[in-house]
Every structure is written in structure tokens, then in C-alpha cells.
Enzyme design. Structure first.
Site, PDB file in Angstrom:
ATOM      1  N   SER A   1       0.847  -1.197   0.000  1.00  0.00           N
ATOM      2  CA  SER A   1       0.000   0.000   0.000  1.00  0.00           C
ATOM      3  C   SER A   1       0.882   1.245   0.000  1.00  0.00           C
ATOM      4  O   SER A   1       2.104   1.169   0.114  1.00  0.00           O
ATOM      5  CB  SER A   1      -0.923   0.018   1.228  1.00  0.00           C
ATOM      6  OG  SER A   1      -0.159   0.107   2.428  1.00  0.00           O
TER       7      SER A   1
ATOM      8  N   SER B   1      11.848  10.370   6.323  1.00  0.00           N
ATOM      9  CA  SER B   1      10.729  11.301   6.510  1.00  0.00           C
ATOM     10  C   SER B   1      11.295  12.688   6.761  1.00  0.00           C
ATOM     11  O   SER B   1      12.457  12.822   7.188  1.00  0.00           O
ATOM     12  CB  SER B   1       9.882  10.860   7.714  1.00  0.00           C
ATOM     13  OG  SER B   1       8.906  11.832   8.037  1.00  0.00           O
TER      14      SER B   1
ATOM     15  N   TYR C   1       9.296   7.720  16.367  1.00  0.00           N
ATOM     16  CA  TYR C   1       9.392   7.759  14.913  1.00  0.00           C
ATOM     17  C   TYR C   1      10.578   8.612  14.474  1.00  0.00           C
ATOM     18  O   TYR C   1      11.367   8.213  13.615  1.00  0.00           O
ATOM     19  CB  TYR C   1       8.084   8.307  14.352  1.00  0.00           C
ATOM     20  CG  TYR C   1       7.962   8.286  12.852  1.00  0.00           C
ATOM     21  CD1 TYR C   1       7.879   7.088  12.149  1.00  0.00           C
ATOM     22  CD2 TYR C   1       7.883   9.478  12.122  1.00  0.00           C
ATOM     23  CE1 TYR C   1       7.739   7.075  10.763  1.00  0.00           C
ATOM     24  CE2 TYR C   1       7.742   9.473  10.747  1.00  0.00           C
ATOM     25  CZ  TYR C   1       7.662   8.267  10.072  1.00  0.00           C
ATOM     26  OH  TYR C   1       7.521   8.261   8.707  1.00  0.00           O
TER      27      TYR C   1
ATOM     28  N   LYS D   1      13.795   7.408  12.337  1.00  0.00           N
ATOM     29  CA  LYS D   1      14.028   7.975  11.004  1.00  0.00           C
ATOM     30  C   LYS D   1      15.295   8.829  10.951  1.00  0.00           C
ATOM     31  O   LYS D   1      15.977   8.849   9.923  1.00  0.00           O
ATOM     32  CB  LYS D   1      12.808   8.784  10.563  1.00  0.00           C
ATOM     33  CG  LYS D   1      11.561   7.933  10.316  1.00  0.00           C
ATOM     34  CD  LYS D   1      11.769   6.913   9.210  1.00  0.00           C
ATOM     35  CE  LYS D   1      10.474   6.230   8.808  1.00  0.00           C
ATOM     36  NZ  LYS D   1      10.663   5.254   7.708  1.00  0.00           N
TER      37      LYS D   1
ATOM     38  N   THR E   1      -1.536   8.480   2.477  1.00  0.00           N
ATOM     39  CA  THR E   1      -1.436   7.042   2.713  1.00  0.00           C
ATOM     40  C   THR E   1      -2.140   6.718   4.030  1.00  0.00           C
ATOM     41  O   THR E   1      -2.760   7.586   4.639  1.00  0.00           O
ATOM     42  CB  THR E   1       0.043   6.603   2.807  1.00  0.00           C
ATOM     43  OG1 THR E   1       0.602   7.157   4.013  1.00  0.00           O
ATOM     44  CG2 THR E   1       0.844   7.072   1.600  1.00  0.00           C
TER      45      THR E   1
END
Length: 274
Positions: free
Chosen positions: A18, A141, A154, A158, A189
Site C-alpha cells: 500500500s 521522513s 518515529y 528515522k 497514505t
């Protein structure tokens, strides 16, 4: 002039069922690449493979299962003979304040977003070095360049992924293997819907910024164009997010300087002193 056709690129994409991963698969398929698609959901990967309409190998495995990953690398090499592009895209995000967040959330996100792509890269790397070519693509990101609230785990993962990629790039600069870091901002997304709450449960709702973000197919086309142009750090964002990413961009001159150290014998000198 030779009648032999140029072999199709073999592109391995994780998190391919996805979002950006799926969109990248479709974009490379439109260019005639052979695809290896990985993720956790066999049925959704099979669907992507069917939609791609080209020669495809589906290799499902859980990102943290190192034994399954090692077996997948062996199967990929058996099927393709070489990996031209590896896209480390699989990942999970977070929406919680640090003060409320379980340590298990940090463990899970760092395992999935940082350690798993490192492990897969380390397994594929010797094959790329042996063939003297390849591209390693790390989907980080803007939150891997700028500390963003509600995403401490996160951001930690990242940021770490970019650090690994940047250091790896310097080593690979004399071995024919290119390293690309992609830093998307808000792309439309399920990243926010799948993000973890403070207790590790799925959030199950999206953000307005994500819902109104760059369509995944547009992001994928931009990523491929930048890779083909040889960009080492690729910011995929709009508006304030793009400005933040560009403000934190690593200057090309610094990337060149680090690669120059390797070309001048830095590694050999360090190894001789150890």
C-alpha cells in the site's frame, strides 16, 4: 551493434502492499522493471503484483523476523540473480506524547523503522558490492530531519536511518553502489491510521494533513525522477513541510567531502591503525 536487449532492472520494495511502496511498484512496473514485493500481507501483495502486470516475485515476511528475512534474500537472489534497487520502505509511525508513551512503542518502532531496514540492507549489500553496482533507497521522513511533536519514537528511528544511510553512502562511493535518502512530508497514505498510540495500539484514524497530502502516485513519480537524476537526498513535500525539509537538508558539498575522505584512503588508514 548487439541484438541483446538490456536486462530489466530488478527492484525489491518492502512495505509494497500500500501507500508509497505500492505506488513505487506501479511506477517501476510502467518502466518495465522486474519487481520483488515484500510486506506482511500475502493477499495484498498478490493484488499489487497482479495490478503491476509484469514479472514479479512476492516475498512476504515480518520485518522483525531476521530468519525469514535471510531466507527471503536467498530466494530473491535465486529468482533474480541480482538486485539492482533495494527500497527500504516498510515502517510504522506514532501519535503520542513522550511523557505518556510506553517503552514498548519505542522498541517496536525502532525495530521496524531502523533495525529491520539495516538488517535487510546488510544482507543485500555483499551482493551489490560483488556485482559492482546497485541503488539503496531509504524511505525516511521530514520527521527524520526535523523533530516533530507526537513522534519521538518515529523521529528517533528515522533520524537514525538517515545517519546509517549517510555513513553507508561514503563507504559505497568507491564501490559503485549509490545510496538515496527520501524524506517525504505528508503523503496521502494510511501512515497516520496505522500509527501507534501511547500504549502501542493502532490509532485507527487519519490526520487532515495526511488526507490532504501529496497523492502517492505523484510522490512515487517524483522519487523515481530524483533517483534517476542521481539525487542523494530527496525531499518530497509541499509548503511549510518542504521548507522545513530543505532547511535541514545536508549540503551536497558536505556529502562530497565525506566521499572524498574515502576516496583519499580514510578507510585503509583507519584499518591499518586498528
Amino acid at each position: 551493434m548487439s541484438d541483446e536487449a538490456t536486462p530489466a532492472l530488478t527492484v525489491w520494495i518492502t512495505g509494497a502492499s500500500s501507500g508509497i511502496g505500492r505506488a513505487l511498484a506501479m511506477e517501476w512496473a510502467s518502466q518495465g522493471a522486474r519487481l520483488i514485493l515484500s510486506g506482511r500481507d500475502q493477499a495484498r501483495l498478490d493484488e499489487v503484483a497482479g495490478q503491476a502486470g509484469i514479472e514479479t516475485l512476492v516475498l512476504p515476511f515480518e520485518a522483525r523476523d531476521e530468519a525469514a528475512m535471510t531466507a527471503a534474500v536467498a530466494r530473491a537472489m535465486e529468482w533474480a540473480g541480482r538486485i539492482d534497487v533495494l527500497v527500504n520502505n516498510a515502517g510504522i509511525s506514532q501519535r503520542s506524547q513522550a511523557v505518556h508513551t510506553s517503552m514498548q512503542v519505542y522498541n517496536d518502532i525502532i525495530a521496524i523503522d531502523l533495525l529491520a531496514p539495516i538488517a535487510l540492507t546488510q544482507a543485500v549489500l555483499p551482493h551489490m558490492v560483488a556485482q559492482g553496482s546497485g541503488r539503496l533507497v531509504f524511505i525516511s521522513s521530514v520527521a527524520g530531519k526535523v523533530g516533530v511533536p507526537m513522534r519521538t519514537a518515529y523521529c528517533a528511528a528515522k533520524f537514525g536511518l538517515i545517519g546509517y544511510a549517510d555513513a553507508l553512502r561514503t563507504e559505497m562511493s568507491v564501490k559503485g553502489v549509490d545510496v538515496h535518502v527520501v524524506a517525504p512530508g505528508s503523503v496521502a497514505t494510511n501512515v497516520s491510521r496505522n500509527a501507534l498510540n501511547a500504549d502501542g495500539t493502532p490509532r485507527n484514524k487519519s490526520d487532515r494533513a495526511i488526507d490532504n497530502g501529496i497523492p502517492a502516485h505523484e510522490a512515487a513519480a517524483e522519487i523515481l525522477g530524483a533517483i534517476e537524476a542521481g539525487q542523494r537526498e530527496i525531499i518530497i513535500a509541499r509548503g511549510p513541510e518542504k521548507a522545513m525539509g530543505e532547511m535541514a537538508r545536508t549540503p551536497d558539498a558536505l556529502l562530497d567531502q565525506m566521499a572524498g575522505m574515502v576516496a583519499a584512503g580514510y578507510i585503509e588508514k583507519m584499518e591499518s591503525e586498528s
